[in-house]
Design a protein around this motif. Structure first.
Motif, mmCIF file in Angstrom:
data_model
loop_
_atom_site.group_PDB
_atom_site.id
_atom_site.type_symbol
_atom_site.label_atom_id
_atom_site.label_comp_id
_atom_site.label_asym_id
_atom_site.label_seq_id
_atom_site.Cartn_x
_atom_site.Cartn_y
_atom_site.Cartn_z
ATOM 1 N N GLY A 1 0.808 -1.210 0.000
ATOM 2 C CA GLY A 1 0.000 0.000 0.000
ATOM 3 C C GLY A 1 0.844 1.264 0.000
ATOM 4 O O GLY A 1 2.031 1.252 -0.285
ATOM 5 N N LYS A 2 0.200 2.389 0.361
ATOM 6 C CA LYS A 2 0.908 3.664 0.402
ATOM 7 C C LYS A 2 1.911 3.665 1.558
ATOM 8 O O LYS A 2 1.637 3.119 2.621
ATOM 9 C CB LYS A 2 -0.088 4.806 0.570
ATOM 10 N N PRO A 3 3.084 4.291 1.356
ATOM 11 C CA PRO A 3 4.083 4.302 2.424
ATOM 12 C C PRO A 3 3.626 5.115 3.622
ATOM 13 O O PRO A 3 2.999 6.159 3.480
ATOM 14 C CB PRO A 3 5.307 4.937 1.749
ATOM 15 N N ALA B 1 8.666 -8.999 -3.125
ATOM 16 C CA ALA B 1 7.514 -9.727 -2.598
ATOM 17 C C ALA B 1 7.842 -10.352 -1.241
ATOM 18 O O ALA B 1 7.030 -10.321 -0.309
ATOM 19 C CB ALA B 1 7.068 -10.793 -3.592
ATOM 20 N N SER B 2 9.043 -10.933 -1.102
ATOM 21 C CA SER B 2 9.443 -11.541 0.165
ATOM 22 C C SER B 2 9.576 -10.493 1.265
ATOM 23 O O SER B 2 9.147 -10.696 2.403
ATOM 24 C CB SER B 2 10.763 -12.293 -0.005
ATOM 25 N N LEU B 3 10.159 -9.338 0.931
ATOM 26 C CA LEU B 3 10.317 -8.269 1.918
ATOM 27 C C LEU B 3 8.959 -7.775 2.418
ATOM 28 O O LEU B 3 8.758 -7.576 3.617
ATOM 29 C CB LEU B 3 11.111 -7.117 1.314
ATOM 30 N N HIS B 4 8.039 -7.560 1.491
ATOM 31 C CA HIS B 4 6.713 -7.072 1.888
ATOM 32 C C HIS B 4 5.978 -8.110 2.732
ATOM 33 O O HIS B 4 5.339 -7.782 3.735
ATOM 34 C CB HIS B 4 5.897 -6.732 0.640
ATOM 35 N N GLN B 5 6.086 -9.375 2.324
ATOM 36 C CA GLN B 5 5.401 -10.440 3.066
ATOM 37 C C GLN B 5 5.951 -10.563 4.492
ATOM 38 O O GLN B 5 5.205 -10.784 5.452
ATOM 39 C CB GLN B 5 5.551 -11.767 2.328
ATOM 40 N N ALA B 6 7.267 -10.388 4.638
ATOM 41 C CA ALA B 6 7.885 -10.578 5.952
ATOM 42 C C ALA B 6 7.670 -9.389 6.886
ATOM 43 O O ALA B 6 7.560 -9.555 8.101
ATOM 44 C CB ALA B 6 9.381 -10.845 5.792
ATOM 45 N N THR B 7 7.605 -8.164 6.344
ATOM 46 C CA THR B 7 7.587 -6.970 7.195
ATOM 47 C C THR B 7 6.291 -6.188 7.145
ATOM 48 O O THR B 7 5.981 -5.438 8.073
ATOM 49 C CB THR B 7 8.730 -6.018 6.805
ATOM 50 N N GLY B 8 5.550 -6.330 6.034
ATOM 51 C CA GLY B 8 4.349 -5.524 5.861
ATOM 52 C C GLY B 8 4.622 -4.144 5.301
ATOM 53 O O GLY B 8 3.696 -3.414 4.943
ATOM 54 N N TYR B 9 5.910 -3.725 5.237
ATOM 55 C CA TYR B 9 6.238 -2.413 4.684
ATOM 56 C C TYR B 9 6.050 -2.413 3.165
ATOM 57 O O TYR B 9 6.298 -3.426 2.496
ATOM 58 C CB TYR B 9 7.697 -2.050 4.980
ATOM 59 N N PRO B 10 5.666 -1.288 2.572
ATOM 60 C CA PRO B 10 5.639 -1.198 1.097
ATOM 61 C C PRO B 10 7.058 -1.233 0.542
ATOM 62 O O PRO B 10 8.012 -0.836 1.225
ATOM 63 C CB PRO B 10 4.964 0.150 0.836
#
Length: 650
Positions: A27-29, A43-52
């Motif tokens: 989503g939006k930062p 994709a892995s970073l977003h899945q692990a942290t939830g950050y955009p």
């Protein structure tokens, strides 16, 4: 997932290598935004942290993307997520580029820390898949602000002050070449493409087109796809690679199509007994027909009633033995008449695969008297429309046939064809149906390597293609195909609608796609065809997922960008078109070789073919000087072209 232009607006072409375009995931930062290289890593970073996450295609583009984001979001915390290329014999490029990006935007630097070196892991995707979500979270939490000492340790130059170069002026209507998004391919295709490219050393886009064309040819007989209610169509694709001879397309085609040729040969071998039976039945049928005709002649001579013989002849015509339908898949050369007849009478699915398509564009069927008819027929085969041919000999109907095309053509031959056909090639929508690629040549860099003893990724690809081929083709009593219908999941359909509408928004007067309206109007259709192929080679169960469509849209958008490059340059004055070609080559050469200047001798030896003539090169150089993009310098006895460092990210 969406592609973002530097100004923040959406566009669906991957032209951000030097301009700072990027894919966004999530989503939006809020307060934190991560920047990385590679879609899988993002994709892995977003899945692990939830950050955009903002995703650059390459490490070389991290700094440009980070700068764009810093300009747009001055108060946000930016974390540059490095690839730890510690196994690379050329140095830790991932860490170097990521550190430079973090320094440029006063950001934080995070790098993956591995407990094991099994498989030589490098990036956050490896960390996530091979170790754990928590390992990714720990690495991001441990992000640090790199200082000058860190920069010097890994040989990163600190940001420099203004060096006196002018701001480079853009070359009007020039579209930047983007690296082929190989990561968007399904894994079985991607690994095979990378394996074959490592051996053949052809441009990766050309290798990928060969792989996808053979997948299209294998699958098109079995499936159609529905984009929406009452919007259905075939999944076969047309590819056009604009490249000089010697790029080894025939080698790539031969490697990928081996499973198709083996299948074709086996089908021919298995059908030999049936062919012999049919030949015997046909000989007997001809003998009976001859006897009936003789009976009619004799009766007529004796003024006797011929009705009995005529009735028998009519019934006999209804039972004429039909030859068995045996798969004929690959046509390396063809005439339009022979192709359509074969699709109607022999096998309703085929592919024209040629590494010398100049012969196709220069064939009799493309002559002045027949070019409109030929182009219309090929357009209708792309749409799987019905074709009727009335001949003095045997008339026939092509109904329910499917066609794939994969052509390589030299630019000069294609330009001659476009000039000869005038507005027909584009006005009829013929070229618009192709996924176009004009990759940079790899000739001159293809050092010899021994052929690999085995190619496991290619074997896996062949296994999946063979799985598709072994299913019985859905041929009806008329000899046409009735493929199964694939559908999109609701999320995939919503993604397709967004993609379609974004493309449509660029078609208006003054829009970025105005020069390629014809190609752009077909790109959403081509994207869903690609999505269907991705779905099929990944198992083909259920409806097409949003993941498959989004990956396909990235590939389709890359081809649209290539069409913009090619047709956009066609619309330029010759001098500016040559300047654009030279500009792109100089930037790529400097980035690949870590230099900022190229000798004029190197340009005439290795540069774009049409610019090796001294006069044309001089004109192109002068254009680039006037646009503030290069200067000419004298280095001893050597004359060099120095590139504005702002174009190289420096």
């Amino acid at each position: 997932m969406q592609f973002i232009k530097p100004d923040g607006s959406k566009k669906f072409k991957s032209g951000g290598k030097t301009k700072g375009g990027y894919f966004s995931i999530g989503g939006k930062p809020g307060k934190v935004l991560m920047v990385c290289e590679g879609i899988a890593t993002g994709a892995s970073l977003h899945q692990a942290t939830g950050y955009p996450v903002a995703v650059a295609f390459t490490a070389g583009n991290l700094k440009a993307v980070a700068r764009v984001l810093r300009d747009k979001l001055p108060d946000i915390k930016i974390i540059i997520c490095a690839d730890n290329d510690r196994f690379n014999d050329k140095g830790n490029i991932g860490m170097s580029k990521a550190t430079a990006a973090a320094l440029a935007v006063d950001g934080l630097l995070a790098s993956p820390v591995f407990q094991s070196d099994d498989g030589e892991p490098t990036d956050f995707n490896d960390l996530h898949q091979g170790e754990s979500t928590e390992a990714v979270q720990r690495a991001i939490a441990g992000a640090v602000r790199p200082g000058a000492a860190v920069a010097q340790m890994i040989d990163i130059p600190l940001p420099e002050i203004d060096n006196g170069w002018p701001e480079p002026e853009p070359l009007t209507r020039v579209t930047v070449a983007a690296p082929y998004p190989v990561d968007a391919l399904p894994e079985v295709v991607r690994l095979a493409v990378q394996e074959v490219q490592g051996f053949a050393k052809s441009p990766v886009a050309m290798v990928a087109c060969s792989a996808l064309a053979n997948l299209s040819l294998a699958a098109q007989a079995h499936y159609d796809v529905a984009r929406a209610e009452k919007l259905t169509g075939p999944i076969g694709l047309y590819f056009l690679v604009v490249a000089e001879s010697g790029e080894r397309k025939s080698t790539c085609d031969g490697i990928f199509s081996k499973v198709l040729r083996d299948y074709e040969n086996q089908q021919q071998e298995d059908a030999k007994p049936e062919i012999k039976r049919c030949e015997a039945d046909l000989a007997a049928w001809e003998a009976i027909k001859s006897g009936l005709l003789d009976g009619i002649k004799q009766a007529a001579k004796g003024s006797k009633n011929t009705g009995q013989f005529e009735q028998a002849l009519r019934k006999h015509e209804e039972i004429k033995p039909e030859p068995p339908r045996i798969p004929r898949l690959i046509y390396s050369d063809f005439t339009p008449e022979a192709l359509t007849y074969s699709l109607a009478k022999k096998w309703p699915s085929g592919g024209v695969i040629s590494s010398e398509a100049g012969a196709v564009f220069g064939s009799h069927g493309m002559g002045k008297d027949s070019q409109l008819r030929t182009l219309a027929n090929l357009n209708q085969l792309w749409d799987a429309s019905k074709l009727t041919f009335d001949r003095r000999g045997e008339s026939y109907v092509v109904d329910g046939a499917r066609l794939t095309m994969s052509l390589q053509v030299q630019e000069s031959a294609l330009m001659e064809f476009i000039g000869r056909t005038g507005t027909l090639a584009r006005g009829t929508g013929f070229l618009a149906r192709f996924l176009i690629a004009r990759p940079e040549s790899t000739q001159g860099t293809r050092l010899f390597t021994e052929p690999p003893e085995n190619m496991p990724a290619l074997a896996s690809y062949h296994s999946q293609i063979n799985r598709i081929l072994q299913a019985s083709a859905p041929i009806n009593d008329r000899g046409g195909l009735e493929p199964a219908m694939l559908t999109l999941t609701p999320d995939a359909k919503a993604a397709w609608v967004r993609f379609h509408d974004a493309i449509e928004g660029g078609l208006g007067k003054g829009g970025e796609l105005e020069d390629v309206r014809d190609v752009a109007s077909k790109i959403a259709d081509n994207a869903v065809r690609l999505a269907a192929l991705f779905h099929i080679i990944d198992g083909g169960i259920g409806a097409i997922s949003v993941e498959h469509f989004e990956a396909a849209s990235i590939i389709a958008a890359w081809h649209l960008n290539e069409a913009l490059r090619f047709f956009g340059e066609l619309a330029l004055p010759e001098a500016l078109s040559d300047a654009a070609l030279l500009d792109g080559w100089l930037i790529e050469y400097c980035q690949n070789n870590g230099v900022d200047a190229v000798s004029t001798r190197t340009v005439t030896r290795l540069g774009p073919g049409r610019l090796r003539a001294k006069e044309k090169l001089q004109v192109a150089v002068q254009e680039l000087i006037e646009h503030g993009r290069i200067v000419l310098i004298q280095n001893g006895r050597k004359r060099e072209i120095q590139v504005n460092p702002q174009l190289l990210g420096g």
